[in-house]
Design a protein around this motif. Sequence first.
Motif, short mmCIF file in Angstrom:
data_model
loop_
_atom_site.label_atom_id
_atom_site.label_comp_id
_atom_site.label_asym_id
_atom_site.label_seq_id
_atom_site.Cartn_x
_atom_site.Cartn_y
_atom_site.Cartn_z
N SER A 1 0.82 -1.19 0.00
CA SER A 1 0.00 0.00 0.00
C SER A 1 0.87 1.27 0.00
O SER A 1 0.46 2.28 -0.55
N TYR A 2 2.06 1.18 0.60
CA TYR A 2 2.96 2.34 0.60
C TYR A 2 3.43 2.65 -0.82
O TYR A 2 3.47 3.81 -1.23
N LEU A 3 3.75 1.61 -1.58
CA LEU A 3 4.20 1.81 -2.95
C LEU A 3 3.09 2.40 -3.81
O LEU A 3 3.33 3.34 -4.58
N ALA A 4 1.88 1.89 -3.65
CA ALA A 4 0.76 2.43 -4.42
C ALA A 4 0.52 3.90 -4.07
O ALA A 4 0.27 4.73 -4.95
N ALA A 5 0.62 4.24 -2.79
CA ALA A 5 0.44 5.63 -2.37
C ALA A 5 1.55 6.51 -2.95
O ALA A 5 1.29 7.64 -3.39
N ILE A 7 3.30 6.00 -5.73
CA ILE A 7 3.08 6.14 -7.17
C ILE A 7 1.94 7.12 -7.44
O ILE A 7 2.04 8.00 -8.31
N LEU A 8 0.86 7.01 -6.68
CA LEU A 8 -0.28 7.92 -6.88
C LEU A 8 0.06 9.35 -6.49
O LEU A 8 -0.41 10.31 -7.12
N MET A 9 0.88 9.53 -5.47
CA MET A 9 1.27 10.88 -5.06
C MET A 9 2.24 11.52 -6.04
O MET A 9 2.34 12.75 -6.11
N ASN A 10 2.97 10.72 -6.81
CA ASN A 10 3.88 11.26 -7.82
C ASN A 10 3.14 11.77 -9.05
O ASN A 10 3.67 12.61 -9.78
N ILE A 11 1.94 11.28 -9.30
CA ILE A 11 1.23 11.63 -10.54
C ILE A 11 0.95 13.12 -10.64
O ILE A 11 1.24 13.73 -11.68
N PRO A 12 0.39 13.81 -9.62
CA PRO A 12 0.18 15.26 -9.77
C PRO A 12 1.48 16.03 -9.99
O PRO A 12 1.51 16.98 -10.78
N LYS A 13 2.55 15.61 -9.33
CA LYS A 13 3.84 16.27 -9.52
C LYS A 13 4.32 16.10 -10.95
O LYS A 13 4.80 17.05 -11.57
N ILE A 14 4.17 14.90 -11.49
CA ILE A 14 4.59 14.64 -12.86
C ILE A 14 3.75 15.47 -13.83
O ILE A 14 4.28 16.05 -14.78
N ILE A 15 2.43 15.56 -13.58
CA ILE A 15 1.54 16.33 -14.46
C ILE A 15 1.98 17.78 -14.53
O ILE A 15 2.08 18.36 -15.61
N VAL A 16 2.27 18.38 -13.39
CA VAL A 16 2.65 19.80 -13.36
C VAL A 16 4.04 20.00 -13.94
O VAL A 16 4.25 20.90 -14.77
N LEU A 17 5.01 19.20 -13.54
CA LEU A 17 6.38 19.39 -14.02
C LEU A 17 6.50 19.17 -15.52
O LEU A 17 7.21 19.91 -16.21
N VAL A 18 5.82 18.17 -16.04
CA VAL A 18 5.87 17.91 -17.48
C VAL A 18 5.20 19.06 -18.24
O VAL A 18 5.70 19.49 -19.28
#
Length: 183
Positions: A1-5, A7-18
């Motif tokens: 569950s930590y890994l899934a959290a 990965i999911l928490m990285n998605i907004p950061k990736i969206i903005v930075l990209v």
Amino acid sequence: SYLAATILMNIPKIIVLVLVQLLLSYFLTGLAISTECFLTAYLICLSTGWVASNLGLFAGSMTSSVPVANALTAPLIMPFFLFGGLYQNDNSTPYWFYPVKYLSWIRYSWNALMVNEFADMKVIECNDDTAGFDCIYTDGRQILAIYGIRETIWFPNVVCNLLLGVLLSCLTLLCLWSRVRKY
């Protein structure tokens, strides 16, 4: 569950930075000025960013310290850069490097971005003021052929990137699971 959290928490950061990176570079480099091409390039870069983020998580899960993970990442990425299409034509890759070639998210991103830019380009205009350079390409398909890109649609490349991201997530989970079982 930590890994899934994670990965999911990285998605907004990736969206903005990209988005910031693409807004800064897309129009400055003179790429195709259309909403469809820009959004397609954004989707391609998002998939690339997600795979790269998952590779970082995978490298971190294989080692016990951050300095070792940082030292491991560069040699891990280098073969993918070399056989990704930027430095070597896709047709000239020796067959014994095909596993690296087909696991390269950089190759799928490069192919998709090239198809996005050149597949629909019907005429490449050359004027006489090109400082002595001859205009040797007349349309975008010729440019794709020079780089050995046979696809004419970008979507399969993005799907391959997403599959590589899932594969890296699963490998990260296996690495973390094996480390937890040791203790």
